[in-house]
Design an enzyme around this catalytic site. Structure first.
Site, PDB file in Angstrom:
ATOM      1  N   ASP A   1       0.860  -1.188   0.000  1.00 18.56           N
ATOM      2  CA  ASP A   1       0.000   0.000   0.000  1.00 18.56           C
ATOM      3  C   ASP A   1       0.896   1.237   0.000  1.00 18.56           C
ATOM      4  O   ASP A   1       1.057   1.911   1.022  1.00 18.56           O
ATOM      5  CB  ASP A   1      -0.947  -0.043   1.205  1.00 18.56           C
ATOM      6  CG  ASP A   1      -1.938  -1.191   1.094  1.00 18.56           C
ATOM      7  OD1 ASP A   1      -2.293  -1.553  -0.046  1.00 18.56           O
ATOM      8  OD2 ASP A   1      -2.349  -1.725   2.134  1.00 18.56           O
TER       9      ASP A   1
ATOM     10  N   LYS B   1       1.090  -8.181  -2.217  1.00 19.67           N
ATOM     11  CA  LYS B   1      -0.244  -7.758  -2.657  1.00 19.67           C
ATOM     12  C   LYS B   1      -0.169  -6.355  -3.251  1.00 19.67           C
ATOM     13  O   LYS B   1       0.357  -5.434  -2.630  1.00 19.67           O
ATOM     14  CB  LYS B   1      -1.210  -7.736  -1.465  1.00 19.67           C
ATOM     15  CG  LYS B   1      -2.617  -7.316  -1.846  1.00 19.67           C
ATOM     16  CD  LYS B   1      -3.581  -7.503  -0.695  1.00 19.67           C
ATOM     17  CE  LYS B   1      -3.711  -6.293   0.173  1.00 19.67           C
ATOM     18  NZ  LYS B   1      -4.422  -5.159  -0.444  1.00 19.67           N
TER      19      LYS B   1
ATOM     20  N   ASP C   1      -5.223  -7.225  -5.685  1.00 21.32           N
ATOM     21  CA  ASP C   1      -6.402  -7.022  -4.823  1.00 21.32           C
ATOM     22  C   ASP C   1      -7.239  -5.869  -5.366  1.00 21.32           C
ATOM     23  O   ASP C   1      -7.168  -4.746  -4.870  1.00 21.32           O
ATOM     24  CB  ASP C   1      -5.904  -6.731  -3.395  1.00 21.32           C
ATOM     25  CG  ASP C   1      -7.040  -6.599  -2.399  1.00 21.32           C
ATOM     26  OD1 ASP C   1      -8.158  -7.074  -2.684  1.00 21.32           O
ATOM     27  OD2 ASP C   1      -6.802  -6.017  -1.315  1.00 21.32           O
TER      28      ASP C   1
ATOM     29  N   LYS D   1     -10.630  -6.177  -5.822  1.00 22.60           N
ATOM     30  CA  LYS D   1     -11.993  -6.318  -5.255  1.00 22.60           C
ATOM     31  C   LYS D   1     -13.061  -6.019  -6.311  1.00 22.60           C
ATOM     32  O   LYS D   1     -13.874  -5.115  -6.163  1.00 22.60           O
ATOM     33  CB  LYS D   1     -12.166  -5.409  -4.037  1.00 22.60           C
ATOM     34  CG  LYS D   1     -11.224  -5.758  -2.888  1.00 22.60           C
ATOM     35  CD  LYS D   1     -11.582  -5.019  -1.630  1.00 22.60           C
ATOM     36  CE  LYS D   1     -10.671  -5.352  -0.481  1.00 22.60           C
ATOM     37  NZ  LYS D   1      -9.297  -4.853  -0.653  1.00 22.60           N
TER      38      LYS D   1
ATOM     39  N   HIS E   1     -16.245  -5.861  -8.487  1.00 26.46           N
ATOM     40  CA  HIS E   1     -17.670  -5.906  -8.105  1.00 26.46           C
ATOM     41  C   HIS E   1     -18.442  -5.163  -9.185  1.00 26.46           C
ATOM     42  O   HIS E   1     -18.549  -3.938  -9.164  1.00 26.46           O
ATOM     43  CB  HIS E   1     -17.829  -5.219  -6.732  1.00 26.46           C
ATOM     44  CG  HIS E   1     -19.165  -5.428  -6.100  1.00 26.46           C
ATOM     45  ND1 HIS E   1     -19.436  -5.091  -4.804  1.00 26.46           N
ATOM     46  CD2 HIS E   1     -20.310  -5.957  -6.574  1.00 26.46           C
ATOM     47  CE1 HIS E   1     -20.685  -5.394  -4.501  1.00 26.46           C
ATOM     48  NE2 HIS E   1     -21.239  -5.917  -5.564  1.00 26.46           N
ATOM     49  N   ASP E   2     -18.972  -5.905 -10.166  1.00 27.20           N
ATOM     50  CA  ASP E   2     -19.660  -5.255 -11.301  1.00 27.20           C
ATOM     51  C   ASP E   2     -20.559  -6.312 -11.937  1.00 27.20           C
ATOM     52  O   ASP E   2     -20.702  -7.409 -11.395  1.00 27.20           O
ATOM     53  CB  ASP E   2     -18.590  -4.713 -12.284  1.00 27.20           C
ATOM     54  CG  ASP E   2     -19.078  -3.491 -13.061  1.00 27.20           C
ATOM     55  OD1 ASP E   2     -20.235  -3.523 -13.536  1.00 27.20           O
ATOM     56  OD2 ASP E   2     -18.312  -2.534 -13.199  1.00 27.20           O
TER      57      ASP E   2
ATOM     58  N   THR F   1     -12.711  -6.290   6.632  1.00 30.53           N
ATOM     59  CA  THR F   1     -12.289  -6.371   8.045  1.00 30.53           C
ATOM     60  C   THR F   1     -12.400  -5.013   8.748  1.00 30.53           C
ATOM     61  O   THR F   1     -12.203  -4.924   9.959  1.00 30.53           O
ATOM     62  CB  THR F   1     -10.846  -6.906   8.160  1.00 30.53           C
ATOM     63  OG1 THR F   1     -10.044  -6.275   7.168  1.00 30.53           O
ATOM     64  CG2 THR F   1     -10.796  -8.400   7.963  1.00 30.53           C
TER      65      THR F   1
ATOM     66  N   ARG G   1      -2.554  -7.980  13.218  1.00 32.77           N
ATOM     67  CA  ARG G   1      -1.790  -7.040  14.042  1.00 32.77           C
ATOM     68  C   ARG G   1      -1.014  -7.804  15.109  1.00 32.77           C
ATOM     69  O   ARG G   1      -1.621  -8.475  15.953  1.00 32.77           O
ATOM     70  CB  ARG G   1      -2.736  -6.041  14.746  1.00 32.77           C
ATOM     71  CG  ARG G   1      -3.413  -5.047  13.817  1.00 32.77           C
ATOM     72  CD  ARG G   1      -2.430  -4.109  13.170  1.00 32.77           C
ATOM     73  NE  ARG G   1      -3.040  -3.156  12.249  1.00 32.77           N
ATOM     74  CZ  ARG G   1      -3.225  -3.352  10.938  1.00 32.77           C
ATOM     75  NH1 ARG G   1      -2.837  -4.490  10.373  1.00 32.77           N
ATOM     76  NH2 ARG G   1      -3.762  -2.419  10.191  1.00 32.77           N
TER      77      ARG G   1
ATOM     78  N   GLN H   1      -8.774  -0.811  10.963  1.00 34.04           N
ATOM     79  CA  GLN H   1      -9.243  -2.199  11.025  1.00 34.04           C
ATOM     80  C   GLN H   1     -10.003  -2.437  12.334  1.00 34.04           C
ATOM     81  O   GLN H   1      -9.562  -1.998  13.394  1.00 34.04           O
ATOM     82  CB  GLN H   1      -8.055  -3.173  10.960  1.00 34.04           C
ATOM     83  CG  GLN H   1      -7.241  -3.081   9.683  1.00 34.04           C
ATOM     84  CD  GLN H   1      -7.905  -3.765   8.493  1.00 34.04           C
ATOM     85  OE1 GLN H   1      -9.110  -3.998   8.493  1.00 34.04           O
ATOM     86  NE2 GLN H   1      -7.124  -4.070   7.476  1.00 34.04           N
TER      87      GLN H   1
ATOM     88  N   GLY I   1       0.002  -5.180   6.073  1.00 35.40           N
ATOM     89  CA  GLY I   1       0.460  -3.931   5.468  1.00 35.40           C
ATOM     90  C   GLY I   1       1.196  -3.080   6.475  1.00 35.40           C
ATOM     91  O   GLY I   1       2.399  -3.246   6.701  1.00 35.40           O
ATOM     92  N   ARG I   2       0.455  -2.167   7.118  1.00 28.52           N
ATOM     93  CA  ARG I   2       1.085  -1.146   7.964  1.00 28.52           C
ATOM     94  C   ARG I   2       2.057  -1.655   9.025  1.00 28.52           C
ATOM     95  O   ARG I   2       3.099  -1.017   9.236  1.00 28.52           O
ATOM     96  CB  ARG I   2      -0.004  -0.251   8.579  1.00 28.52           C
ATOM     97  CG  ARG I   2      -0.564   0.724   7.555  1.00 28.52           C
ATOM     98  CD  ARG I   2      -1.897   1.292   7.963  1.00 28.52           C
ATOM     99  NE  ARG I   2      -2.954   0.290   7.907  1.00 28.52           N
ATOM    100  CZ  ARG I   2      -4.237   0.552   8.155  1.00 28.52           C
ATOM    101  NH1 ARG I   2      -4.611   1.775   8.482  1.00 28.52           N
ATOM    102  NH2 ARG I   2      -5.150  -0.402   8.058  1.00 28.52           N
TER     103      ARG I   2
END
Ligand code: C5P
Length: 236
Positions: free
Chosen positions: A10, A32, A59, A61, A63-64, A118, A179, A188, A208-209
């Site tokens: 990210d 990712k 990633d 996601k 949606h269509d 999440t 985490r 999150q 990620g973070r």
């Protein structure tokens, strides 16, 4: 259980991506690429990952309507990605179209469906008109996705034990919201430690973070990998 770590890239651009991947080094082989990087840098950002022999989780996601999603899956598969996300909320026809489009490729990406993000808890779902609990919602959307030919699910580590029990060892279960104990949760809401995610049956942990924002990302990744190995009894 051989759970694998996927680091979420990210970051805003390809240079930041390369710097992160090279800082982490050989310890992580799966990354990712999500909306932030893919929209800013385009599909060319995948080349440096391929050159370094890394596997890619795209990633997006999706949606269509079914036809649009099927064609987007074909475009993604042409980029040689290993995992690709769609939203289970797109419905049975969309999920089936995604699975069938992926199956056209000899080295097909595995498609995983997002059940409930999440970042959502029971209260957030109620605001969306969903009166059942997150756990029930995830199980029900998970069933729809798996019955529609999807390879697995994205879910929180808190639901993964239930979903593993329901869908068996073949299901690819991807858990973000990881985490390490004491880490910031950020946005999150349904979080779990790396050890809990592995013990509950996750196939892949997306982080990620906690790695990207660490002073030493390689050491942070290594610490998570050690916790994962210890949790599956391999010790390190
Ligand atoms: O920084 P953090 O570890 O929270 O990053 C989690 C990553 O997983 C983000 O890239 C986010 O987009 C992704 N993700 C998620 N929840 C989902 C699906 C994907 O957090 N249901």
């Amino acid at each position: 259980m051989n759970a694998q770590l996927i680091v979420a890239l990210d970051v805003p651009d390809t240079n930041a991506m390369i710097a992160t991947v090279d800082k982490i080094g050989a310890a992580v082989s799966f990354y990712k690429v999500g909306l932030e990087l893919f929209i800013s840098a385009g599909p060319q950002c995948l080349a440096p990952l391929h050159e370094r022999g890394k596997s890619i989780f795209l990633d997006l996601k999706l949606h269509d309507i079914p036809r649009t999603v099927a064609n987007a899956v074909r475009s993604a598969a042409a980029h040689n990605v290993s995992l690709l996300t769609v939203h289970a909320g797109g419905g049975a026809a969309m999920l089936r179209a995604a699975a069938d489009a992926a199956a056209e490729f000899p080295q097909r990406p595995r498609i995983v469906a997002v059940t409930a993000l999440t970042s959502l808890n029971d209260t957030d779902l109620q605001q969306l008109g969903v009166t059942r609990s997150v756990a029930e919602h995830a199980r029900s959307l998970g069933t729809l996705a798996i019955e529609s030919g999807i390879d697995g699910l994205v879910c929180s580590a808190n639901e993964v034990a239930d979903l593993r029990h329901e869908f068996g060892p073949q299901a690819v279960l991807v858990t973000p919201g990881i985490r390490p104990a004491g880490a910031e949760t950020g946005d999150q809401k349904r979080v779990a430690t790396p050890a809990a995610a592995v013990a509950n049956g996750a196939s892949y942990l997306v982080v990620g973070r906690p790695i990207l924002e660490a002073e030493n990302p390689a050491a942070a990744a290594q610490a998570i990998l050690s916790e994962m190995h210890n949790a599956c009894g391999e010790g390190k």
